[in-house]
Design a protein around this motif. Structure first.
Motif, short mmCIF file in Angstrom:
data_model
loop_
_atom_site.label_atom_id
_atom_site.label_comp_id
_atom_site.label_asym_id
_atom_site.label_seq_id
_atom_site.Cartn_x
_atom_site.Cartn_y
_atom_site.Cartn_z
N ARG A 1 -9.35 17.68 -0.44
CA ARG A 1 -7.77 17.66 -0.49
C ARG A 1 -7.41 18.40 -1.69
O ARG A 1 -7.80 17.88 -2.83
N GLU A 2 -6.70 19.37 -1.67
CA GLU A 2 -6.02 20.30 -2.62
C GLU A 2 -4.77 19.42 -3.37
O GLU A 2 -4.32 18.78 -2.73
N ILE A 3 -4.86 19.73 -4.66
CA ILE A 3 -3.65 19.05 -5.45
C ILE A 3 -2.47 19.48 -4.98
O ILE A 3 -2.40 20.77 -4.85
N GLU A 4 -1.44 18.79 -4.46
CA GLU A 4 -0.42 19.39 -4.09
C GLU A 4 0.63 19.76 -5.12
O GLU A 4 0.59 19.37 -6.04
N PHE B 1 0.80 -1.20 -0.05
CA PHE B 1 0.03 -0.05 -0.15
C PHE B 1 0.90 1.20 -0.07
O PHE B 1 2.05 1.24 0.27
N GLY B 2 0.40 2.34 -0.28
CA GLY B 2 0.91 3.73 -0.33
C GLY B 2 -0.02 4.92 -0.41
O GLY B 2 -1.25 4.75 -0.25
N ILE B 3 0.71 6.10 -0.28
CA ILE B 3 -0.27 7.32 -0.33
C ILE B 3 0.10 7.87 -1.85
O ILE B 3 1.35 7.94 -2.07
N CYS B 4 -0.88 8.29 -2.33
CA CYS B 4 -0.84 9.21 -3.59
C CYS B 4 -0.72 10.47 -3.25
O CYS B 4 -1.75 11.11 -2.81
N ARG B 5 0.60 11.10 -2.83
CA ARG B 5 0.81 12.21 -2.12
C ARG B 5 0.50 13.54 -3.08
O ARG B 5 0.98 14.77 -2.78
#
Length: 684
Positions: A663-666, A590-594
């Motif tokens: 969630r704003e696009i980083e 698993f991971g986070i799409c940051r």
């Protein structure tokens, strides 16, 4: 005494009564001396408790003043079959002596049959004798074990158990123990500790434990209570400071883990069956309602089996409260090390795992069954298998459980029952044969058509009611466990409590991103992510229908499953690549799409999965499992506006189903990347 005082006749005036009271002999105590004697008795009891370990070691039958000696456990059981306490005043149990052995270390001496219940985490080494923690036996000379006794679960206890001494005298045993303590204690502490030594005592070394995963969890505000709670205490002594330096504190025995006699009896039989050469690979299915103690029983059983066998297989079928993986997964694991803590302290890599994407299988039972079939096909029957099931045993949940029993064909079914839980009928083989499941028919409707398990796993089809599904009816042994587990959950707070445990499991998985101790923690926004081209992986939202124009909004800042599908996605020149259906495929982690870079068409993925495994990833699955709020809102080191968190959000937007806010696009950096690998580190 009676003839020393002549009482006046009835009806005297008050002055006569006072003169008679003053004329009492001095042998009778007045009220004030009586109260003073009571205080002296209380102090005497304190001295008695301090001297009791030495007296027990010397073999004296000590007891509290005015109380008869407490009977032994076997005598008490025979005298009172109901298990009620004896009416007499019980004897004071000796307190295991503890001595500091330097900074962050302490030595604990446990007489045979005594236990030490504690909270916190520590590293346990058995210096002499043999102890048992959560069912796992630690003997002298074995490696140290990391033990986690948290406030979210029952506190653990270190129990001294019987061990063979090979006809050694007490003097020889005492000499051996004293020799082992020379490298840990000074002469004075060693002398004081050996004063309490008795035959078959065990000596344990407790060391301070620091792990990057635990440090990452407690770094978030509000989560430090999981391992440490500042509870006021009035017993400030040398033992308090010794345990405090280790990072633990003594707890009352009633806060520790307590299993019923039926649970111990079932475990003893299962361990015996697993050790037999003729049938050494039993399939044990554990079922029961919610909050009844199934997970605790499974951990204890795993540890008991590891005392006799080298490994244990574990099939996780509970989506909400998984044991070794983040929530929303069905997995098969091979366990070779003991489980001495709650799930968020022992996240492990499964042998096979599929990401279902939701904490419950309601409204999609067919996919749930198909995934279990796919994962169970990897079981090689080389070691005992424990199957953990959901706590939903009412209505359709019971029918689904019947399907699982027919599908997995267990040799033993352990059913938990409780007076406080939901009613559940006894799942005897006859009951299962006569009941229809959700997708399987009863024995009378199959018309005696039976197949082997492998054929059944391949030919089970889900059709309308007119089509009968082939089922193999095999016998198994039903083992009932009477549970007395008292959970702090109520129908009102159960969902919030379970959500906290799921978030802790996710944090435990993300803790693998941290550098090993003693290096300092690094916030997640300070770690370098992998860069993944749009055309290297396919996308799928598993829990909701999202418009293709908004799917990147749903993927950004989400918890994603890194999966491997059989289809080749390298032929696409542009992306993103969207899947029309949710595939049943292997999940590698698993991971986070940051972040998402729209100019370079890249996903930025943060994951602890090693690079050699990431080369096989070609699919990203996004489910209903979300990133804990504390990761987004309360991470240390954040300054200014928090990324992905806002109050100005339109929940009517298609795909806006997250409950934690928008969630704003980083903003992503614009570095040059190499186009060949699917996953590679972003250069700083």
């Amino acid at each position: 005494m009676a003839d020393a005082l002549v009482l006046p006749e009835p009806g005297p005036p008050r002055a006569t009564w006072l003169r008679a009271r003053k004329a009492r002999p001095p042998l009778l105590l007045s009220r004030r001396p009586r109260r003073r004697l009571g205080r002296l008795r209380w102090r005497g009891r304190r001295r008695l408790r301090r001297r009791l370990p030495q007296a027990r070691a010397a073999g004296a039958a000590w007891r509290e003043a005015g109380c008869p000696a407490a009977p032994r456990k076997s005598e008490a059981a025979s005298a009172d079959p109901a298990g009620d306490p004896a009416p007499s005043c019980p004897a004071v149990l000796p307190i295991p002596p503890v001595r500091a052995a330097g900074s962050g270390r302490a030595v604990l001496l446990l007489p045979l049959g005594q236990g030490f219940t504690f909270s916190g985490m520590c590293r346990v080494t058995c210096l002499y004798g043999q102890v048992q923690v959560f069912g796992f036996t630690i003997s002298q000379g074995q490696p140290a074990q990391n033990v986690f006794s948290t406030y979210t679960h029952c506190r653990l206890t270190i129990n001294a158990v019987h061990y063979s001494v090979h006809e050694k005298s007490k003097k020889e045993m005492k000499r051996e123990a004293r020799t082992l303590l020379r490298s840990h204690l000074n002469q004075d502490d060693r002398y004081c500790l050996m004063q309490s030594f008795s035959p078959l005592c065990s000596i344990v070394l407790l060391e301070r434990l620091k792990t990057s995963t635990v440090n990452f969890i407690i770094s978030h505000p509000g989560l430090s209570y999981v391992f440490v709670q500042e509870i006021p205490t009035f017993q400030i002594n040398s033992e308090y400071f010794a345990l405090r330096s280790v990072g633990i504190r003594r707890e009352k025995k009633k806060n520790g883990l307590r299993l019923t006699e039926s649970a111990f009896s079932v475990m003893e039989e299962l361990v015996s069956v697993s050790c037999e050469e003729a049938d050494g690979c039993p399939v044990i299915l554990v079922c029961g309602s919610q909050d009844i103690g199934k997970s605790t029983f499974n951990r204890y059983l795993i540890n008991q089996l590891l005392n006799s066998v080298s490994c244990v297989d574990y099939l996780e079928c509970d989506l909400g409260q998984t044991e070794f993986t983040p929530p929303g997964c069905i997995s098969l694991l091979n366990i070779t090390e003991p489980v001495l803590g709650p799930p968020f302290t022992h996240q492990r890599t499964p042998q096979k795992m599929v990401y279902y994407g939701k904490p419950s299988c309601k409204n999609n039972f067919e996919n749930y069954i198909e995934i279990i079939k796919y994962v169970f096909s990897s079981y090689k029957r080389e070691s005992p298998l424990i199957v953990n099931t959901m706590g939903w045993v009412a209505d359709q949940g019971l029918l689904l459980l019947i399907d699982l029993i027919r599908l997995l064909s267990p040799s033993h079914v352990v059913q938990f029952n409780s007076d406080r839980g939901i009613y559940m009928p006894d799942l005897t083989p006859d009951y299962v044969d006569d009941m229809d499941g959700l997708y399987t028919k009863s024995k009378s409707k199959v018309r005696n058509r039976g197949f082997h398990l492998t054929e059944f796993a391949e030919s089970l089809e889900f059709a309308d009611e007119e089509k009968e599904s082939p089922v193999l009816f095999t016998g198994y042994k039903l083992m009932s466990v009477k549970s007395e587990f008292v959970s702090g959950k109520t129908p009102r707070n159960r969902e919030s409590h379970n959500k906290v445990l799921r978030e802790l499991a996710v944090l435990g998985y993300l803790g693998q991103l941290q550098p090993p101790v003693p290096k300092p923690l690094c916030p997640l926004h300070g770690l370098t992510p992998y860069q993944v081209p749009f055309n290297a992986v396919a996308l799928r939202i598993t829990h909701a229908d999202v418009a293709p124009t908004h799917i990147l909004y749903a993927v950004n800042a989400s918890w994603v499953g890194l999966c491997k599908i059989l289809d080749d996605v390298r032929g696409y020149s542009h992306g993103p690549i969207l899947l029309a259906q949710t595939p049943i495929c292997d999940c590698l982690g698993f991971g986070i799409c940051r972040g998402i870079d729209m100019e370079k068409r890249l996903y930025h993925i943060l994951t602890p999965v090693p690079p050699e495994e990431l080369r096989n990833v070609n699919c990203l699955l996004v489910g209903a499992i979300s990133i804990p709020q504390c990761v987004l809102k309360t991470q240390r080191g954040l300054e200014g506006t928090i990324p992905y968190v806002t109050t100005d959000y339109n929940f009517k937007l298609p795909g806006a189903s997250e409950k934690i806010g928008a969630r704003e696009i980083e903003e992503t950096h614009k570095e040059k990347i190499h186009p060949k690998p699917r996953f590679h580190r972003k250069t700083s």
